[in-house]
Scaffold this active site. Sequence first.
Site, mmCIF file in Angstrom:
data_model
loop_
_atom_site.group_PDB
_atom_site.id
_atom_site.type_symbol
_atom_site.label_atom_id
_atom_site.label_comp_id
_atom_site.label_asym_id
_atom_site.label_seq_id
_atom_site.Cartn_x
_atom_site.Cartn_y
_atom_site.Cartn_z
ATOM 1 N N ASP A 185 0.835 -1.188 0.000
ATOM 2 C CA ASP A 185 0.000 0.000 0.000
ATOM 3 C C ASP A 185 0.874 1.244 0.000
ATOM 4 O O ASP A 185 1.920 1.287 0.647
ATOM 5 C CB ASP A 185 -0.907 0.012 1.245
ATOM 6 N N HIS B 33 4.539 4.090 -3.574
ATOM 7 C CA HIS B 33 5.357 5.174 -4.103
ATOM 8 C C HIS B 33 5.845 6.127 -3.019
ATOM 9 O O HIS B 33 6.749 6.920 -3.265
ATOM 10 C CB HIS B 33 4.575 5.955 -5.175
ATOM 11 N N ASP C 42 -10.058 1.980 -5.175
ATOM 12 C CA ASP C 42 -9.879 3.430 -5.055
ATOM 13 C C ASP C 42 -10.597 4.195 -6.159
ATOM 14 O O ASP C 42 -10.716 5.419 -6.081
ATOM 15 C CB ASP C 42 -8.380 3.770 -5.101
#
Length: 1537
Positions: free
Chosen positions: A530, A533, A631
Amino acid sequence: MSLEAIQVRVLVLNDMEQLGRTLFRLDQGFELQFRLGPTLQGKNVRVYTNYPDVGEHFDRHTFKALEWHNPTGREDDSDKFCSLDLQIAGSYEYYFGHGHEEKSGGGYVVVDPVLRSGADNHHVPLDSITIQTYLSKCLGHLDDWPDRLRVAKESGYNMIHFTPLQTLGKSRSCYSLADQLSLNPEFSPPGKNYTWTDVGELVQKLNTDWNVICITDVVYNHTASNSPWIKEHPECGYNMVNSPHLRPAWVLDRAIWHMSCNMADGKYSAMGLPAQVQNEGHLGVIRDVLWGQVFPKIKLWEFFQIRIESAVEEFRDLLTDGERVQPDPRKTMGKKGLNIIQDPKFRRFGNEVDMDSALETFVPLSKSPQAILEACNLLWGRLEEINQEQYQQILNHQQQVNCIVGNVVYERLADHGPKLGPVTRKDPIVTRYFTFPFEEKSLEDDLQMIDHPEKSHHFLALNGWVMGDDPLRNFAEPGSNVYIRRELICWGDSVKLRYGNKPEDCPYLWAHMLKYTEITAKHFAGVRLDNCHSTPLHVAEHMLAAARAVRSNLYVIAELFTGSELIDNVFVNRLGITSLIREAMSAGDSHEEGRLVYRYGGEPVGAFYQPSLRPLVPTIAHAMFLDVTHDNECPIKLRSAYDLLPSSAIVSMACCCSGSTRGYDEMVPHQISVVKEERLYPKWSSDAQASSTGEVNLKTGIIAGKLALNKMHQELAYKGFNQVYVDQVDEDIVAVTRHCPSTHQSVVAVCRTAFHDPKYHQYRTEVPPMFIPGKIEEVVLEARVIDRHAGTYRKCEKYINGMPEYTVEIKEHIQLRDSGVVKHTGVTSKGSSEFVEEIVFERLTPGSVIAFRVSLDPKAQELVGTIRYHLIQFSPKYKPGSWSNQQTPAILEKPLAQMMSKLTLADMNLLMFRCDSEEQEDGGGCYNIPSWTSFKYGGLQGLMSVMADIRSKNDLGHPVCDNLRQGDWMIDYVSNRLVNHGGALGEVGKWFEEMFHYLKHIPRYLIPCYFDAILVGAYTTALDSTFKMMSSFVQNGSTFVKLLALGSVQMCGVGSSPALPPLSLALPDVPYRLNKETGKKEQCCVSLAAGLPHFSSGIFRCWGRDTFIALRGLMLVTGRHLEARNIILAFAGTLRHGLIPNLLGKGICARYNCRDAVWWWMQCIQDYCSMVHEGTAILHCPVLRMYPRDDSEANTPGTPVSQPLFEVIHEAMTRHMQGINFRERNAGPKIDMHMKDEGFNVVAKVHHDTGFVYGGNRFNCGTWMDKMGESEKARNKGIPATPRDGSAVEIVGLSKSALRWLVDLNKKGLFPHTSMKIQRDGKEVTVSYEDWNNKIQAKFEKNFYVSHDEKDPNEKHPDLVHKRGIYKDSHGASSPWCDYQLRPNFCIAMVVAPELFTVKRAWEALEVTEKKLLGPLGMKTLDPDDMVYCGVYDNALDNDDYNKARGFNYHQGPEWLWPIGYFLRAKLYFAKKLGKETYEQTVYLVKSILSQHYVHLERSSWKGLPELTNENGQYCPFSCESQAWSISTVLEVLHDM
């Protein structure tokens, strides 16, 4: 024989190549070979990797050196490799270095995991994965999970992704975890306390019983703000004690919080700002409050400013000190400029002045008080400027007003936002950036707390994400302004974790997260990273290494928002990410959705068959392509309910992982929020009613359609349908084809999307027909979203329910005639081999999908199977789908290798090579594609050179592929060319003819790949047969040696008419053939072409000099001894005037205008005698003299004159000693249109004092540097650029070599002559060979060496010396300065007559040559310091430049390749004399230099080395593309090594 050859990938290492952002993916079981690129060959390269040895645990910091293997054990580094047997999943780093460079390049390889499921533990291919995401908190008690998860199983998913199962934080977000180690207690019903063990048992049961693999998330970047452990260990977050750089941002955050409270309390109402923000005017007041009240009050600039008074006072004290303080020069480096030191504690006015820089910059003119005051005033003024700059900088930062207002717009005004309503303490104006676990007080009271560590260490930075930020930078670390500029889109429920650089920096946090990781890896087959980045890479690396220690085949997925594929690769490489999540919802239309399918996996339909050993090529990250993620916004809102099925079908047809999120298939018409959703998922029930909210079944939503799609997706992966074609039929219809390259079955899915609701959007009523090649076996499925009467959607309070008003109408595995979507209009034919079924759509409504299973028509299937059957002899990979034909032609029943074994190397020349002019001699030509170009060769190499590039790129759009699909012309060319030749080659041609008979009748789209497969099989078989006919040096040699040896086949052939003069009838083993025109028997000896394409045919094919420079390498080294003998004897028969002709012209049109060819000829005879078993027998072979006397005409009638070769040699030597002086026959424009009259006078004599052969004049050029001026404009016509008259150094060396050899032969009784009898001054004089030999030995260095002694008595022209420590290019030239030009020719003398040279002098001369003349591929033909040097050859240029016009500089700078062979051989010879260390260094140099030739050979479509290059290795368009002596001399170097 195994069907699966070991897959080997080769990674070529190049110096200074850092590939950390290049992705290389490999499967387990692959072998990875590291090989040296041209920049590293010849260097002592060390390769290191952290891939663990067998039985060892992986430690990414532990590297080991790999062991080099060189299969040939010598020669060169072309085959040298070190390797890894990849058996363990993960990411592995490699780096390499050489010399003193430890790391001069490196990168990563990612090895994919092997996933297994089911009671039989079967392998689950990555491309077969169909995944469904579940919000774990919506599953209810663990006891109920099987009923809720059964929806995934019954919908055909084989992988489930759970959001985190840990205890959630107060926000109830699935990704804000209060305790990473504890199972969410909500999963345990009253009276039970389930543990991770219970979860693990359920996960295992799903795997075993349902064939469903389970993965879950790991969240490393943050923890819930109410996590108990973060309160006990605030050092695990970024607080005001360990991260004081955030203090200004915290002050701003508190000020904005209090402003928010004031809004909520109505304190700005008088200014027109209520708690409920409703319009642009309210936004303007917010800006006014921030600028007018908030920012002036908190004065953030003071955190970055200097207290000027105290700084100037300290400076004054230093200046007025009795002993004046001087600046520290180590700090200032004598440079002026004021340096400000940022206060590490970030206190107001805490910055300091670096007094050393102040003392260096503001120097008083004297020690007087006035001077000191002036210096202090200057400092004061500069500090005021700096404070003002900091003030302005903060004002620039305070453009965060736009960020704040933008957040307000989204959260309170935007239609697509949450519309939070009035500002309250629960919903402040903007989300807070820091925790504040204390009672509410005034802003002033809050700000005082920052200086109390026991409180301020609880002020923790919250996490979030930054749009457009560098994902490789931690935005909470010093140097980032994200928090003060309010650029963070903040998650107000999660504290950003502060790991530091290593476990010792925050022991509790690292240990806590490590345990969390191990628990997860123990129970789940994979993890989703999760917020990947924003997760520090070194942290994720550490944790995933620990996870893989628990579960070696860990499946790792992530979703990255870097905006850059290269940065994505950094994460994939460092972390070993298996699949990156890709969103179909990112597509704005069906065209883009189809493009994503093409982008994310699979080869093109009809792709070429790749070899098992091939280069490792960069790739994109493996995709997990999802129709929707948890999402994403709801696709029903963004598109339409009707689009769910076709878009999902498009995703399912991608050759990669596919999947969805629970709720999509049930048509839930809103986003299922990971934060706010608290309802439960419905359970599975086969009896569920359409209106049921708590139960679902196949009639719910599109579940039935998704089941069919998931089954199809998995089947396609398991059965190897790895080729993909995407066709945009119209603006809404996408057809995706998945094709199996072994069975040639296809599945074609036609999907009509509905991005707009058909109820409100006008779609086209006419749908274009489709033409599907092959036979449609069945309709795999046809489905469409339809309305039904089951009530309208009402959101259930307890269950996450979907829209009951829609369902799927579906049929599976039906015949085309039973379809309700299409009608079949029959079979059409495109030519003789293309059978196509035309499909007309009747009810392909928006929201529809139909998938066809397509096979080749039965005849085509049989033909393809037969082709594959006959290809098995080349590789077992063709066995699947092969078909043994009972009526196999007899020619195909024999292995091709058996037929190839009957071919000679001369036959191989025709089979493999022959350029256009050679082909034209036989009445043909190389195959030409009108819209493109011609192949370089008529033989297989012409095709293979082009196909190699097409094959590696799968470039099916190339003109060659188009030509193959459009007709049989190229196919017929290959076979007819050989059949027409007859004999053993004709048999090979018939083999091609029969194979092509099958090929012509298969679907045209398959012809390129099978044509290539047939060619590759035949070509590799031909290569094997070729090398078996060559020497053991070639057979056991490296790839480089073999490539060079192919030059022998390329250059040595037999044309339609004999190129060589006839040999004696008494000579045995001379090849004969019947002349096709006369029917008479004629000799058909192999001749050697000088170069391709210019010197390959007719009278310009054979040149004496070129032939005998190239003969040792191309014929003797390769083992072609008989053919070499014939060429030597044929040229011997043309001896005239004591010379061998340069231009042979079949002997009839010979020109005797070169002084060196005869010496190269004798050098070859010497090499033949020493290299061939019983080679001295050639000396007694009969030579048929074409010109018994100098004045004889060719082919004199009467009894042929024949004599043994040793007598011809003796005659040549005697004629030189006597002196050769004649005028060429037919002198004038007939034989040379450029030469002046004096140039036709040929002289070659032996100098009585030195023994040097000399000759020539300034109007001719008798050596290899033979450019004759051609330009009238430049007035160089008829003037040789390089006459090299006098004694050319290489001729002196060659003659010395011949003399030494003849003397030695005489002593051994193998040459009967000890001396020559000549006429001198009217008397017969006897000159001994030994005396001549000794004379050259005694005189050579005295006359050729340019000494460092400026008073050297042997130097006759000291004024002309411009370089010392070298050897002259000639001696006694008519233009004396030419003697002193630095050229590479003395290297030839060093090789053939090394005894002439003093070792030390020779080595120094070679060093100068290396420095001045060595180029990338060749040797500069003239010293660049010479005033007439010009390195670019342009034979078409005709201007008034004397030195360049019409290529006058041919040998005045351009870099010729063949001399480099002699240079390197000389280096090796003399290096060995200087000792082991020097020799080893020289070997490295030679390998490094030759690596460039290897690369050129590999890449050249001619598979040769050029005649020359322009300066610095630049391509020269006027050069022969492949030159015999270039290839030969390089091969000789490898032979000498």
